[in-house]
Write an enzyme that holds these catalytic residues in place. Structure first.
Site, PDB file in Angstrom:
ATOM      1  N   ALA A  56       1.913   3.649 -14.635  1.00 32.27           N
ATOM      2  CA  ALA A  56       2.754   4.038 -15.782  1.00 32.27           C
ATOM      3  C   ALA A  56       3.494   5.338 -15.491  1.00 32.27           C
ATOM      4  CB  ALA A  56       1.877   4.179 -17.027  1.00 32.27           C
ATOM      5  N   GLY A  57       3.747   5.567 -14.208  1.00 28.99           N
ATOM      6  CA  GLY A  57       4.462   6.783 -13.806  1.00 28.99           C
ATOM      7  C   GLY A  57       5.950   6.651 -14.071  1.00 28.99           C
ATOM      8  N   ASN A  58       6.729   7.358 -13.276  1.00 30.77           N
ATOM      9  CA  ASN A  58       8.179   7.418 -13.529  1.00 30.77           C
ATOM     10  C   ASN A  58       8.833   6.039 -13.479  1.00 30.77           C
ATOM     11  OD1 ASN A  58       8.229  10.172 -13.887  1.00 30.77           O
ATOM     12  ND2 ASN A  58       8.600  10.610 -11.722  1.00 30.77           N
ATOM     13  N   VAL A  59       8.604   5.295 -12.416  1.00 31.72           N
ATOM     14  CA  VAL A  59       9.265   3.993 -12.270  1.00 31.72           C
ATOM     15  C   VAL A  59       8.699   2.985 -13.270  1.00 31.72           C
ATOM     16  CG1 VAL A  59       9.763   2.070 -10.703  1.00 31.72           C
ATOM     17  CG2 VAL A  59       9.764   4.414  -9.826  1.00 31.72           C
ATOM     18  N   ARG A 117       7.607   9.411  -2.934  1.00 33.03           N
ATOM     19  CA  ARG A 117       8.049  10.325  -1.875  1.00 33.03           C
ATOM     20  C   ARG A 117       8.259  11.732  -2.412  1.00 33.03           C
ATOM     21  NH1 ARG A 117      12.965   8.409   1.730  1.00 33.03           N
ATOM     22  NH2 ARG A 117      13.841   7.436  -0.123  1.00 33.03           N
ATOM     23  N   ARG A 173      22.985   1.028  -5.708  1.00 35.86           N
ATOM     24  CA  ARG A 173      23.453   2.308  -5.143  1.00 35.86           C
ATOM     25  C   ARG A 173      24.723   2.087  -4.321  1.00 35.86           C
ATOM     26  NH1 ARG A 173      17.351   4.472  -3.803  1.00 35.86           N
ATOM     27  NH2 ARG A 173      17.073   5.529  -5.805  1.00 35.86           N
ATOM     28  N   HIS A 208      13.760  -2.032   3.394  1.00 35.88           N
ATOM     29  CA  HIS A 208      14.038  -1.030   2.353  1.00 35.88           C
ATOM     30  C   HIS A 208      13.653   0.351   2.891  1.00 35.88           C
ATOM     31  CE1 HIS A 208      14.381   0.826  -1.555  1.00 35.88           C
ATOM     32  NE2 HIS A 208      13.102   1.126  -1.602  1.00 35.88           N
TER      33      HIS A 208
HETATM   34  N1  LIG Z   1      10.930  -0.249  -4.129  1.00 33.04           N
HETATM   35  C1  LIG Z   1      11.738   0.651  -4.626  1.00 33.04           C
HETATM   36  O1  LIG Z   1      12.947   0.472  -4.695  1.00 33.04           O
HETATM   37  C2  LIG Z   1      11.153   1.956  -5.146  1.00 33.04           C
HETATM   38  C3  LIG Z   1      11.948   2.870  -5.843  1.00 33.04           C
HETATM   39  C4  LIG Z   1      11.362   4.037  -6.336  1.00 33.04           C
HETATM   40  C5  LIG Z   1      10.005   4.293  -6.109  1.00 33.04           C
HETATM   41  N2  LIG Z   1       9.283   3.399  -5.414  1.00 33.04           N
HETATM   42  C6  LIG Z   1       7.853   3.584  -5.172  1.00 33.04           C
HETATM   43  O2  LIG Z   1       7.156   3.257  -6.367  1.00 33.04           O
HETATM   44  C7  LIG Z   1       5.931   3.968  -6.409  1.00 33.04           C
HETATM   45  C8  LIG Z   1       5.818   4.695  -7.744  1.00 33.04           C
HETATM   46  O3  LIG Z   1       6.785   5.719  -7.852  1.00 33.04           O
HETATM   47  P1  LIG Z   1       6.809   6.676  -9.139  1.00 33.04           P
HETATM   48  O4  LIG Z   1       7.944   7.601  -8.945  1.00 33.04           O
HETATM   49  O5  LIG Z   1       6.719   5.892 -10.375  1.00 33.04           O
HETATM   50  O6  LIG Z   1       5.434   7.479  -8.926  1.00 33.04           O
HETATM   51  P2  LIG Z   1       4.530   8.190 -10.045  1.00 33.04           P
HETATM   52  O7  LIG Z   1       3.614   9.104  -9.338  1.00 33.04           O
HETATM   53  O8  LIG Z   1       5.387   8.741 -11.127  1.00 33.04           O
HETATM   54  O9  LIG Z   1       3.693   6.960 -10.651  1.00 33.04           O
HETATM   55  C9  LIG Z   1       2.717   6.286  -9.948  1.00 33.04           C
HETATM   56  C10 LIG Z   1       1.577   5.996 -10.916  1.00 33.04           C
HETATM   57  O10 LIG Z   1       0.646   5.142 -10.271  1.00 33.04           O
HETATM   58  C11 LIG Z   1      -0.628   5.495 -10.798  1.00 33.04           C
HETATM   59  N3  LIG Z   1      -1.690   4.967  -9.950  1.00 33.04           N
HETATM   60  C12 LIG Z   1      -2.147   5.441  -8.766  1.00 33.04           C
HETATM   61  N4  LIG Z   1      -3.148   4.666  -8.311  1.00 33.04           N
HETATM   62  C13 LIG Z   1      -3.347   3.683  -9.230  1.00 33.04           C
HETATM   63  C14 LIG Z   1      -4.241   2.583  -9.335  1.00 33.04           C
HETATM   64  N5  LIG Z   1      -5.133   2.328  -8.385  1.00 33.04           N
HETATM   65  N6  LIG Z   1      -4.127   1.797 -10.404  1.00 33.04           N
HETATM   66  C15 LIG Z   1      -3.223   2.033 -11.386  1.00 33.04           C
HETATM   67  N7  LIG Z   1      -2.356   3.070 -11.346  1.00 33.04           N
HETATM   68  C16 LIG Z   1      -2.413   3.877 -10.285  1.00 33.04           C
HETATM   69  C17 LIG Z   1      -0.589   7.011 -10.865  1.00 33.04           C
HETATM   70  O11 LIG Z   1      -1.574   7.538 -11.730  1.00 33.04           O
HETATM   71  C18 LIG Z   1       0.834   7.254 -11.367  1.00 33.04           C
HETATM   72  O12 LIG Z   1       0.893   7.380 -12.777  1.00 33.04           O
HETATM   73  C19 LIG Z   1       5.943   4.882  -5.182  1.00 33.04           C
HETATM   74  O13 LIG Z   1       5.238   4.271  -4.126  1.00 33.04           O
HETATM   75  C20 LIG Z   1       7.409   4.994  -4.839  1.00 33.04           C
HETATM   76  O14 LIG Z   1       7.644   5.316  -3.496  1.00 33.04           O
HETATM   77  C21 LIG Z   1       9.825   2.247  -4.931  1.00 33.04           C
END
Ligand SMILES: NC(=O)c1ccc[n+]([C@@H]2O[C@H](COP(=O)([O-])OP(=O)(O)OC[C@H]3O[C@@H](n4cnc5c(N)ncnc54)[C@H](O)[C@@H]3O)[C@@H](O)[C@H]2O)c1
Length: 306
Positions: free
Chosen positions: A8-11, A82, A151, A175
């Site tokens: 439930a983080g940023n993405v 990242r 993008r 990617h």
């Molecule tokens: N594929 C794409 O195009 C793309 C784009 C942006 C980000 N990402 C990737 O998406 C991922 C998330 O990015 P974000 O910015 O939301 O990060 P974030 O840190 O804001 O959110 C990640 C969340 O995952 C939770 N988490 C960690 N381990 C867990 C588990 N075992 N079970 C449940 N929740 C768990 C964390 O507590 C955190 O809230 C990263 O790996 C990032 O690199 C991918």
């Protein structure tokens, strides 16, 4: 229609927001490992329903997979994002453990779900999910190409000085900053090749900016981006849940397509209710195919590291 978003983080939260605003699903479950975090995000988002006019029910839970029961689509965004200067590939060690456990838990509670993998390095995480769950390839889809393409179209619209929605274009391949392939030759401005309006140098700059698009944002924000990633996931989920058969570049298992085998990489896919419906065979020229082969080598090396 029920969607679970793990992480439930940023993405994850941004994805939940777009799914609700665009009325893509009737129920969204946000699951996170951090105590109370998903509950808080869900409550905050739910309190926008009356102002924004949606009826999607958003529930947040801490590591409770019971609540995810019988989801139609499950999105995996759990993992570490990242930080400035990091490549997506550097996340492999931490995220692999998280993604594997999450994928197994998901499957135990939603045996029929289509899984969308977002965590990075995404192509390798998609391959890992496929291996860990043993699901058929149509049900495990990596999201990266949708974001990279949006993008690409944004940079094209800036270079052309034209509205982004008048631009068509696709990014295929891995990617990663060095592995993605913006298909400049096939990009168009309302059906007219963009090469008619932009010089080779301008097109090369658009492609280069696209490839480091994520890193540019990571540098500016101090962490990886979320609005466009969340919106791209929602776009993909929409095509799955509503069987839209949109053509979206996604990371899927290749079995000879584009000259690759036993690897998940970005190719143009038709996406519908069962997930991957088919892979579209876009005719690449020799330069593009060469780039695709090199991209495949890099993704394969990452899988081997895993
Ligand atoms: N594929 C794409 O195009 C793309 C784009 C942006 C980000 N990402 C990737 O998406 C991922 C998330 O990015 P974000 O910015 O939301 O990060 P974030 O840190 O804001 O959110 C990640 C969340 O995952 C939770 N988490 C960690 N381990 C867990 C588990 N075992 N079970 C449940 N929740 C768990 C964390 O507590 C955190 O809230 C990263 O790996 C990032 O690199 C991918």
């Amino acid at each position: 229609m029920k969607v679970t978003i793990v992480g439930a983080g940023n993405v994850g939260a941004s994805c939940a927001e777009y799914i609700a605003i665009k009325r893509i699903a009737s129920k969204v479950v946000l699951l996170d490992i951090k105590e109370g975090f998903a509950e808080g995000k869900a409550l905050d988002l739910s309190q926008t329903a009356t102002t924004l006019g949606f009826n999607t029910q958003i529930e947040g839970v801490t590591n409770n997979y019971e609540a995810t029961q019988n989801s139609d689509v499950v999105v995996i965004t759990s993992g570490v994002p990242r930080k400035p200067g990091m490549t997506r590939e550097e996340l492999i060690g931490i995220n692999a453990g998280i993604v594997k456990t999450v994928a197994e838990n998901i499957l135990a509670h939603s045996p029929n779900a289509v899984i969308v993998v977002v965590s990075n390095p995404m192509d390798t995480m998609t391959y890992l999910t496929l291996e860990a769950t043993g699901l058929s390839k149509n049900r495990v889809i990596g999201m990266g190409g949708a974001l990279d393409s949006s993008r690409f179209k944004t940079y094209l619209s800036l270079a052309l000085g034209k509205p982004a929605n008048d631009i068509q274009g696709m990014v295929i391949g891995g990617h990663g900053d060095t592995t993605m392939i913006p298909l400049t030759r096939l990009a168009s401005y309302n059906g007219t090749p963009v090469s008619q309006f932009l010089t080779d140098e301008a097109l090369e700059k658009v492609a280069a900016d696209t490839m480091v698009g994520g890193a540019t944002l990571t540098k500016l924000l101090g962490t990886s981006a979320w609005y466009a990633p969340g919106a791209s996931v929602a776009y993909l989920v929409d095509s799955i849940l509503h069987d839209q058969h949109r053509m979206i570049p996604c990371s899927v298992l290749l079995e000879g397509e584009y000259g690759q085998r036993d690897i998940c990489m970005g190719v143009p896919c038709i996406i519908g209710r069962k997930g991957l419906v088919s892979i579209v065979d876009v005719q690449l020229n020799a330069t593009e195919q060469d780039a695709f082969n090199k991209s495949g080598d890099a993704v394969r090396a990452m899988n081997e590291a895993l």
